[in-house]
Design a protein around this motif. Structure first.
Motif, PDB file in Angstrom:
ATOM      1  N   PHE A   1      -9.231   1.704   6.190  1.00 56.96           N
ATOM      2  CA  PHE A   1      -8.726   1.133   5.100  1.00 56.96           C
ATOM      3  C   PHE A   1      -9.493   0.153   4.364  1.00 56.96           C
ATOM      4  N   HIS A   2      -9.982   0.221   3.213  1.00 51.63           N
ATOM      5  CA  HIS A   2     -10.906  -0.829   2.781  1.00 51.63           C
ATOM      6  C   HIS A   2     -10.457  -1.427   1.276  1.00 51.63           C
ATOM      7  N   GLY A   3      -9.245  -0.740   0.947  1.00 50.98           N
ATOM      8  CA  GLY A   3      -8.769  -1.272  -0.491  1.00 50.98           C
ATOM      9  C   GLY A   3      -8.507  -0.159  -1.308  1.00 50.98           C
TER      10      GLY A   3
ATOM     11  N   HIS B   1       0.814  -1.077   0.115  1.00 53.86           N
ATOM     12  CA  HIS B   1       0.000  -0.063  -0.122  1.00 53.86           C
ATOM     13  C   HIS B   1       1.153   1.410   0.086  1.00 53.86           C
TER      14      HIS B   1
ATOM     15  N   ILE C   1     -11.579  -8.370   6.659  1.00 55.78           N
ATOM     16  CA  ILE C   1     -10.376  -8.817   5.695  1.00 55.78           C
ATOM     17  C   ILE C   1      -9.121  -8.862   6.623  1.00 55.78           C
ATOM     18  N   GLN C   2      -8.637  -8.091   7.422  1.00 57.36           N
ATOM     19  CA  GLN C   2      -7.554  -8.160   8.323  1.00 57.36           C
ATOM     20  C   GLN C   2      -7.696  -8.712   9.629  1.00 57.36           C
TER      21      GLN C   2
ATOM     22  N   LYS D   1      -7.475 -11.568   3.050  1.00 50.99           N
ATOM     23  CA  LYS D   1      -6.172 -11.874   3.688  1.00 50.99           C
ATOM     24  C   LYS D   1      -5.697 -13.440   4.257  1.00 50.99           C
TER      25      LYS D   1
ATOM     26  N   ASP E   1     -15.883  -4.896   7.726  1.00 54.94           N
ATOM     27  CA  ASP E   1     -14.678  -5.437   6.857  1.00 54.94           C
ATOM     28  C   ASP E   1     -13.741  -6.158   8.089  1.00 54.94           C
TER      29      ASP E   1
ATOM     30  N   SER F   1      -9.881 -10.964  -3.788  1.00 56.16           N
ATOM     31  CA  SER F   1      -8.913 -10.206  -2.924  1.00 56.16           C
ATOM     32  C   SER F   1      -9.973  -9.348  -2.030  1.00 56.16           C
ATOM     33  N   GLY F   2      -9.289  -8.619  -1.153  1.00 48.00           N
ATOM     34  CA  GLY F   2     -10.033  -7.969   0.091  1.00 48.00           C
ATOM     35  C   GLY F   2     -10.748  -6.695  -0.844  1.00 48.00           C
ATOM     36  N   ALA F   3     -10.226  -5.967  -1.585  1.00 42.01           N
ATOM     37  CA  ALA F   3     -10.783  -4.986  -2.417  1.00 42.01           C
ATOM     38  C   ALA F   3     -12.116  -5.317  -3.370  1.00 42.01           C
TER      39      ALA F   3
ATOM     40  N   GLU G   1     -14.286  -1.388  10.302  1.00 40.32           N
ATOM     41  CA  GLU G   1     -13.328  -2.206  10.535  1.00 40.32           C
ATOM     42  C   GLU G   1     -13.402  -2.396  12.030  1.00 40.32           C
TER      43      GLU G   1
ATOM     44  N   GLU H   1      -4.709  -0.877   9.157  1.00 43.15           N
ATOM     45  CA  GLU H   1      -3.462   0.127   8.540  1.00 43.15           C
ATOM     46  C   GLU H   1      -3.485   1.398   9.180  1.00 43.15           C
TER      47      GLU H   1
HETATM   48  C1  PLP Z   1      -5.975  -5.346   3.066  1.00 45.07           C
HETATM   49  C2  PLP Z   1      -7.219  -4.921   3.543  1.00 45.07           C
HETATM   50  C3  PLP Z   1      -8.145  -4.678   2.281  1.00 45.07           C
HETATM   51  C4  PLP Z   1      -7.659  -4.882   0.923  1.00 45.07           C
HETATM   52  O1  PLP Z   1      -7.443  -5.906   0.456  1.00 45.07           O
HETATM   53  P1  PLP Z   1      -6.629  -6.459  -0.707  1.00 45.07           P
HETATM   54  O2  PLP Z   1      -6.664  -7.744  -0.742  1.00 45.07           O
HETATM   55  O3  PLP Z   1      -5.316  -5.679  -0.391  1.00 45.07           O
HETATM   56  O4  PLP Z   1      -7.391  -5.803  -1.844  1.00 45.07           O
HETATM   57  C5  PLP Z   1      -9.321  -3.928   2.865  1.00 45.07           C
HETATM   58  N1  PLP Z   1      -9.926  -3.852   4.076  1.00 45.07           N
HETATM   59  C6  PLP Z   1      -8.872  -4.132   4.902  1.00 45.07           C
HETATM   60  C7  PLP Z   1      -9.281  -3.939   6.483  1.00 45.07           C
HETATM   61  C8  PLP Z   1      -7.507  -4.654   4.844  1.00 45.07           C
HETATM   62  O5  PLP Z   1      -6.686  -4.924   5.719  1.00 45.07           O
END
Ligand code: PLP
Length: 427
Positions: free
Chosen positions: A166-168, A11, A252-253, A279, A250, A136-138, A217, A222
């Protein structure tokens, strides 16, 4: 070992207008095989200078091409849940690659359905749970954005998201992201998103019947591993329900066991309308998912969304095996226990440079005094420890979920030594 910049390379945010600076000019030893220059010349300038050239890994350890060993407590940014070179990932990936890799979404495959069912169970989505697969997360967040837009009915025309989130990096996910520095070069943003402070008061003030969704989140990774205030999620659930807005989390992390629960919202006993996952779900194989719950599962309809690779048998077979292993080996519980131990280790060092230890389970943020986080992460790498500094005041520590006594002891030794060797004042 190479001198480093600790910018999160996935990033990297600094705009780069000029040619890459030579390693020598930065006081760095050039990477092996002239790879710094070749990387700088061949890769898009969105990437920062690589920290090292890695060749192989095993468990929580990685080796660079010169044979230097590092304890990897970044785990590909909370991705390598089972560590490096996991036999589970290796065997299932090899078997699936030799069986069926990709078929398109005109067809179903057993692993795709099995993974969807497992995610519905683990998220607590229950009877009307449904899963969309991307890569992917995005992409999971893009699906979430469309879900929110499908709730733009009855005068609802706003999405609330949080400052500093942070969401992508894709345009929809970027519009949700609460960081103007990432958004400014790419305006206009996709319309309809308002950012608010992460306080219950700000939420109460902003939410009304014009809100179609609240996106958040549970712990902002991030931003430096910043948890939401106590009670925020529970209040968010009450208010979104009251106003007909979706609660989109979200994870993702934070998800897939990292915080010591399968999903961080489970610590608060809330059930959201949608959960974004990516992730750590497949041990490093790219896959993202959006799980919807209850009535939200009826919002996206045939033809609304899709992805060529999304949910292919290769990625879903590996993800299903990774989740099965996390369940079998009790790694969610391990994340809770090891996280406590790590926190004790860090606090026990008693360095004046460490102002705070935050986070939950194996998602740990360390507050660093005097804006020296990048310098500290840099020094750690030179001592053979990979951690990162998402900003100048924070370190992020997100090791594989399978770490045990040996890895904690190794971390304690390397981190203590790093701090001991650091000069009194910023270099
Ligand atoms: C990493 C992340 C994203 C984006 O994921 P990518 O796989 O890089 O697109 C979105 N939201 C959160 C909370 C993240 O940590």
């Amino acid at each position: 070992m190479t001198q480093t910049s600790t910018t999160d390379t996935s990033h990297a945010v600094e705009p780069v207008d000029d040619p890459p600076i030579a390693d020598e000019a930065l006081g760095r030893r050039p990477l092996a095989d002239g790879l710094s220059a070749r990387h700088g010349a061949a890769l898009m300038r969105t990437l920062s200078t690589p920290l090292a050239v890695l060749e192989r890994g095993e468990g929580a350890w990685v080796w660079d091409v010169d044979g230097n060993r590092y304890l990897d407590f970044l785990a590909g940014i909370a991705v390598n849940s089972l560590g490096h070179a996991s036999p589970i990932v290796a065997e299932v990936a090899a078997r699936q690659a030799a069986t069926l890799v990709h078929v398109s979404n005109y067809f179903a495959t057993p692993s795709q359905v099995a993974l969807a069912e497992r995610l519905i169970r683990l998220t607590g989505a229950g009877e009307n749970g449904r899963v969309y697969f991307g890569n992917s997360g995005a992409e999971a967040m893009e699906a979430a954005f469309k879900l929110a837009r499908r709730n733009f009915v009855d005068g609802r025309h706003r999405i609330l998201a949080l400052h500093n989130s942070f969401h992508g990096r894709t345009m929809g996910a970027l519009a949700l992201t609460g960081k103007p520095s990432l958004q400014d070069p790419f305006r206009p943003m996709v319309a309809g998103v308002d950012h608010i402070d992460s306080t219950i008061a700000a939420l109460e003030e902003s939410i009304d019947d014009s809100v179609a969704a609240l996106v958040l989140e549970p712990i902002k990774g991030e931003a430096g591993v910043l948890p939401l205030p106590e009670g925020f999620l529970v209040r968010a659930r009450e208010l979104t329900r009251q106003h007909g807005a979706l609660l989109i989390i979200d994870e993702i992390q934070t998800g897939v066991g990292r915080t010591g629960a399968w999903f961080a919202y489970q610590h608060d006993g809330v059930v959201p309308d949608a959960v974004a996952i990516a992730k750590g779900i497949a041990g490093g194989i790219p896959i993202g998912a959006l799980v919807t719950i209850g009535a939200a599962s009826d919002l996206l309809i045939r033809g609304d969304h899709g992805s060529t690779f999304g949910g292919n048998p290769f990625a879903t077979a590996v993800a299903d095996a990774v989740l099965e292993e996390i369940e079998r080996a009790g790694l969610v519980q391990n994340a809770a226990v090891r996280g406590e131990q790590l926190r004790e280790v860090i606090e026990g060092i008693g360095s004046p440079l460490i102002t705070e230890v935050r986070g939950r389970g194996l998602m740990i943020g360390v507050g660093v005094a005097d804006g020296r986080a990048a310098e500290l992460a840099d020094a750690a790498l030179q001592h053979g420890l990979i951690i990162n500094a998402p900003n100048s005041d924070s370190l992020r520590i997100v090791p594989p979920l399978m770490i045990g006594d040996d890895e904690i002891a190794a971390f304690a030794e390397l981190f203590r030594q790093t701090l001991a060797d650091l000069p009194e004042s910023a270099s």
